[in-house]
Motif scaffolding. Structure first.
Motif, PDB file in Angstrom:
ATOM      1  N   ILE A 212       0.836  -1.205   0.000  1.00  0.00           N
ATOM      2  CA  ILE A 212       0.000   0.000   0.000  1.00  0.00           C
ATOM      3  C   ILE A 212       0.870   1.254   0.000  1.00  0.00           C
ATOM      4  N   SER A 213       1.974   1.208   0.737  1.00  0.00           N
ATOM      5  CA  SER A 213       2.858   2.377   0.824  1.00  0.00           C
ATOM      6  C   SER A 213       3.496   2.721  -0.518  1.00  0.00           C
ATOM      7  N   LYS A 214       3.531   1.753  -1.446  1.00  0.00           N
ATOM      8  CA  LYS A 214       4.093   2.002  -2.776  1.00  0.00           C
ATOM      9  C   LYS A 214       3.032   2.439  -3.784  1.00  0.00           C
ATOM     10  N   ASN A 215       1.813   2.677  -3.308  1.00  0.00           N
ATOM     11  CA  ASN A 215       0.722   3.156  -4.174  1.00  0.00           C
ATOM     12  C   ASN A 215       0.542   2.271  -5.406  1.00  0.00           C
ATOM     13  N   ILE A 216       0.583   0.967  -5.186  1.00  0.00           N
ATOM     14  CA  ILE A 216       0.445   0.050  -6.311  1.00  0.00           C
ATOM     15  C   ILE A 216      -0.979   0.103  -6.872  1.00  0.00           C
ATOM     16  N   LYS A 217      -1.097  -0.308  -8.121  1.00  0.00           N
ATOM     17  CA  LYS A 217      -2.382  -0.243  -8.812  1.00  0.00           C
ATOM     18  C   LYS A 217      -3.243  -1.454  -8.516  1.00  0.00           C
ATOM     19  N   GLY A 218      -2.612  -2.575  -8.213  1.00  0.00           N
ATOM     20  CA  GLY A 218      -3.341  -3.794  -7.920  1.00  0.00           C
ATOM     21  C   GLY A 218      -2.362  -4.904  -7.608  1.00  0.00           C
ATOM     22  N   VAL A 219      -2.880  -6.013  -7.073  1.00  0.00           N
ATOM     23  CA  VAL A 219      -2.059  -7.175  -6.717  1.00  0.00           C
ATOM     24  C   VAL A 219      -2.560  -8.381  -7.491  1.00  0.00           C
ATOM     25  N   LEU A 220      -1.638  -9.055  -8.173  1.00  0.00           N
ATOM     26  CA  LEU A 220      -1.908 -10.328  -8.819  1.00  0.00           C
ATOM     27  C   LEU A 220      -1.101 -11.389  -8.087  1.00  0.00           C
ATOM     28  N   ASN A 221      -1.736 -12.509  -7.756  1.00  0.00           N
ATOM     29  CA  ASN A 221      -1.083 -13.505  -6.913  1.00  0.00           C
ATOM     30  C   ASN A 221      -1.151 -14.882  -7.554  1.00  0.00           C
ATOM     31  N   TYR A 222       0.023 -15.532  -7.674  1.00  0.00           N
ATOM     32  CA  TYR A 222       0.057 -16.904  -8.169  1.00  0.00           C
ATOM     33  C   TYR A 222      -0.492 -17.893  -7.142  1.00  0.00           C
ATOM     34  N   GLU A 223      -0.476 -17.502  -5.866  1.00  0.00           N
ATOM     35  CA  GLU A 223      -0.984 -18.338  -4.785  1.00  0.00           C
ATOM     36  C   GLU A 223      -2.312 -17.770  -4.281  1.00  0.00           C
ATOM     37  N   PRO A 224      -3.079 -18.553  -3.511  1.00  0.00           N
ATOM     38  CA  PRO A 224      -4.323 -18.013  -2.949  1.00  0.00           C
ATOM     39  C   PRO A 224      -4.019 -16.871  -1.964  1.00  0.00           C
ATOM     40  N   SER A 225      -4.537 -15.711  -2.239  1.00  0.00           N
ATOM     41  CA  SER A 225      -4.304 -14.574  -1.351  1.00  0.00           C
ATOM     42  C   SER A 225      -4.954 -14.783   0.011  1.00  0.00           C
ATOM     43  N   MET A 226      -6.052 -15.523   0.024  1.00  0.00           N
ATOM     44  CA  MET A 226      -6.679 -15.984   1.266  1.00  0.00           C
ATOM     45  C   MET A 226      -7.079 -17.438   1.047  1.00  0.00           C
ATOM     46  N   SER A 227      -6.414 -18.346   1.741  1.00  0.00           N
ATOM     47  CA  SER A 227      -6.694 -19.768   1.534  1.00  0.00           C
ATOM     48  C   SER A 227      -7.837 -20.271   2.401  1.00  0.00           C
ATOM     49  N   GLY A 228      -8.143 -19.541   3.488  1.00  0.00           N
ATOM     50  CA  GLY A 228      -9.136 -20.016   4.430  1.00  0.00           C
ATOM     51  C   GLY A 228      -8.547 -20.911   5.506  1.00  0.00           C
ATOM     52  N   ASP A 229      -7.215 -21.114   5.472  1.00  0.00           N
ATOM     53  CA  ASP A 229      -6.571 -21.920   6.510  1.00  0.00           C
ATOM     54  C   ASP A 229      -6.610 -21.215   7.860  1.00  0.00           C
ATOM     55  N   TYR A 230      -6.422 -19.907   7.823  1.00  0.00           N
ATOM     56  CA  TYR A 230      -6.496 -19.089   9.038  1.00  0.00           C
ATOM     57  C   TYR A 230      -6.866 -17.664   8.605  1.00  0.00           C
ATOM     58  N   PRO A 231      -7.321 -16.823   9.514  1.00  0.00           N
ATOM     59  CA  PRO A 231      -7.804 -15.490   9.118  1.00  0.00           C
ATOM     60  C   PRO A 231      -6.676 -14.500   8.835  1.00  0.00           C
ATOM     61  N   SER A 232      -6.046 -14.633   7.676  1.00  0.00           N
ATOM     62  CA  SER A 232      -4.997 -13.687   7.284  1.00  0.00           C
ATOM     63  C   SER A 232      -5.629 -12.331   6.962  1.00  0.00           C
ATOM     64  N   LEU A 233      -4.884 -11.264   7.240  1.00  0.00           N
ATOM     65  CA  LEU A 233      -5.464  -9.918   7.175  1.00  0.00           C
ATOM     66  C   LEU A 233      -5.019  -9.103   5.972  1.00  0.00           C
ATOM     67  N   GLY A 234      -4.003  -9.576   5.241  1.00  0.00           N
ATOM     68  CA  GLY A 234      -3.435  -8.748   4.188  1.00  0.00           C
ATOM     69  C   GLY A 234      -4.406  -8.351   3.095  1.00  0.00           C
ATOM     70  N   THR A 235      -5.193  -9.301   2.615  1.00  0.00           N
ATOM     71  CA  THR A 235      -6.131  -9.001   1.530  1.00  0.00           C
ATOM     72  C   THR A 235      -7.171  -7.984   1.984  1.00  0.00           C
ATOM     73  N   ILE A 236      -7.608  -8.112   3.230  1.00  0.00           N
ATOM     74  CA  ILE A 236      -8.563  -7.139   3.779  1.00  0.00           C
ATOM     75  C   ILE A 236      -7.963  -5.746   3.780  1.00  0.00           C
ATOM     76  N   ARG A 237      -6.719  -5.631   4.236  1.00  0.00           N
ATOM     77  CA  ARG A 237      -6.068  -4.325   4.299  1.00  0.00           C
ATOM     78  C   ARG A 237      -5.957  -3.705   2.897  1.00  0.00           C
ATOM     79  N   LEU A 238      -5.605  -4.517   1.921  1.00  0.00           N
ATOM     80  CA  LEU A 238      -5.457  -3.995   0.557  1.00  0.00           C
ATOM     81  C   LEU A 238      -6.782  -3.452   0.034  1.00  0.00           C
ATOM     82  N   LEU A 239      -7.860  -4.206   0.228  1.00  0.00           N
ATOM     83  CA  LEU A 239      -9.162  -3.742  -0.243  1.00  0.00           C
ATOM     84  C   LEU A 239      -9.616  -2.495   0.507  1.00  0.00           C
ATOM     85  N   GLU A 240      -9.305  -2.418   1.786  1.00  0.00           N
ATOM     86  CA  GLU A 240      -9.652  -1.222   2.562  1.00  0.00           C
ATOM     87  C   GLU A 240      -9.040   0.036   1.958  1.00  0.00           C
TER      88      GLU A 240
END
Length: 357
Positions: free
Chosen positions: A48-76
């Motif tokens: 976010i600090s780099k003012n990126i335009k978007g994130v593309l991920n080869y891996e699941p950004s949220m797998s559902g294994d545990y409540p990771s917060l990164g994807t939420i922060r990006l959308l916020e």
């Protein structure tokens, strides 16, 4: 084709398999292409600090294994996040700086006036994030059991090391009978460090930055006295700030941070120590005779460690036992002095709170 592309978002794309490395050089306004399962909060904030335009991920950004917060922060922060459905094809075609376009849930490569379809995308919305969080909640009990079992079994293995006095490098910075503040880039670290500014001005403690924690100290208008870590997430500016540098060496003798330091023509101490760089910094202060060690941004619970990709916290548990009353954890202290900014709770975070608490 032209009608399809009228609402396409264009931009250059840059890739690195380690997000913490990518954020050090990706140009502002570009798309970040990563390979990062369950994007953690610190990685998201760095993107976010780099003012990126978007994130593309080869891996699941949220797998559902545990409540990771990164994807939420990006959308916020208005940063769209997509999982790439055909990573093999994209890896073969895309190179650094290529211009890509995203149309809805489709990824294109733009070359002159031609557009090559690369892959379909899975975009993240608050609705599917909520579904992932519910899945994570259902998995928490089994994850906790595995985490505790891993922690306890490894604690027995590492116990002999923590019981002995650990030799430390001879530093010019004297920590004997002084307060020491150890800053790690963990959840809420910047807000906690800001909340401690009056204490730091009054007590003049030794400031230790754990890798990127040194950058946080500088961003707050202060200067680190010591930098400790494997130097994988610290800026060259911070390394050249004049602080003493202590490179964390691992059990097998590897010290990847030494090469980083030497390339800059700097000198560093080597500190062989089990555990994480955060553990090493705490032990360094303890063995150097610190009277009080204040930990900022520390990793203290299961979700913290899962976000770092660790399956247990044996070394950190043992270090905290050893430090005992000398350790004061300042994690979350900024909540005692809430500002208008950190008192705002997003709808996504409300979902998480409702699920977990």
């Amino acid at each position: 084709m032209n009608n399809q592309l009228t609402t396409t978002s264009y931009g250059t794309v840059y890739f690195h398999h380690r997000t913490k490395q990518l954020v050090q050089w990706i140009p502002e306004g570009a798309f970040a292409l990563i390979e990062h399962k369950d994007i953690d909060e610190m990685a998201a904030l760095a993107l976010i600090s780099k003012n990126i335009k978007g994130v593309l991920n080869y891996e699941p950004s949220m797998s559902g294994d545990y409540p990771s917060l990164g994807t939420i922060r990006l959308l916020e922060h208005g940063v769209p996040v997509y999982d790439v459905d055909d990573p093999d094809k994209v890896k073969q075609v895309l190179h650094q700086g290529h211009i890509i376009g995203i149309t809805g849930s489709k990824l294109w490569l733009k070359e002159e006036e031609q557009h090559m379809f690369l892959s379909s995308l899975t975009p993240y919305t608050y609705q599917n994030i909520l579904s992932k969080l519910k899945q994570a909640q259902a998995n928490l009990t089994s994850r906790l059991q595995k985490f505790v079992e891993n922690t306890l079994s490894n604690a027995f293995i590492e116990l002999p090391e923590i019981l002995t006095s650990i030799p430390i490098p001879k530093l010019a910075t004297d920590m004997r009978n002084r307060h020491v503040v150890v800053v790690t880039r963990g959840s809420g670290y910047m807000a906690d460090l800001m909340a401690l500014q009056n204490y730091i001005r009054e007590m003049q403690p030794v400031l230790i930055g754990v890798d990127g924690g040194a950058d946080a100290i500088l961003e707050c208008g202060m200067k680190p006295d010591v930098i400790c870590g494997d130097m994988d997430s610290i800026s060259h500016y911070a390394l050249c700030s004049g602080a003493e540098i202590v490179v964390h060496a691992y059990k097998n003798g590897r010290a990847p941070g030494m090469e980083v330091v030497q390339k800059l023509g700097l000198c560093a101490h080597l500190f062989p120590c089990f555990g994480t760089s955060e553990d090493a910094a705490h032990l360094l202060a303890y063995e150097a005779g610190a009277r009080l060690i204040v930990s900022v941004g520390s990793h203290t619970h299961m979700l913290d460690f899962l976000e770092k990709g660790r399956k247990g916290m044996a070394s950190t548990l043992l270090v905290r036992f050893k430090l005992g009353g000398k350790l004061l954890d300042a994690k979350g202290i900024h909540h005692l002095f809430p500002s208008k900014l950190n008192s705002r709770i997003s709808s996504a975070r409300s979902y998480l709170d409702a699920l977990l608490y």
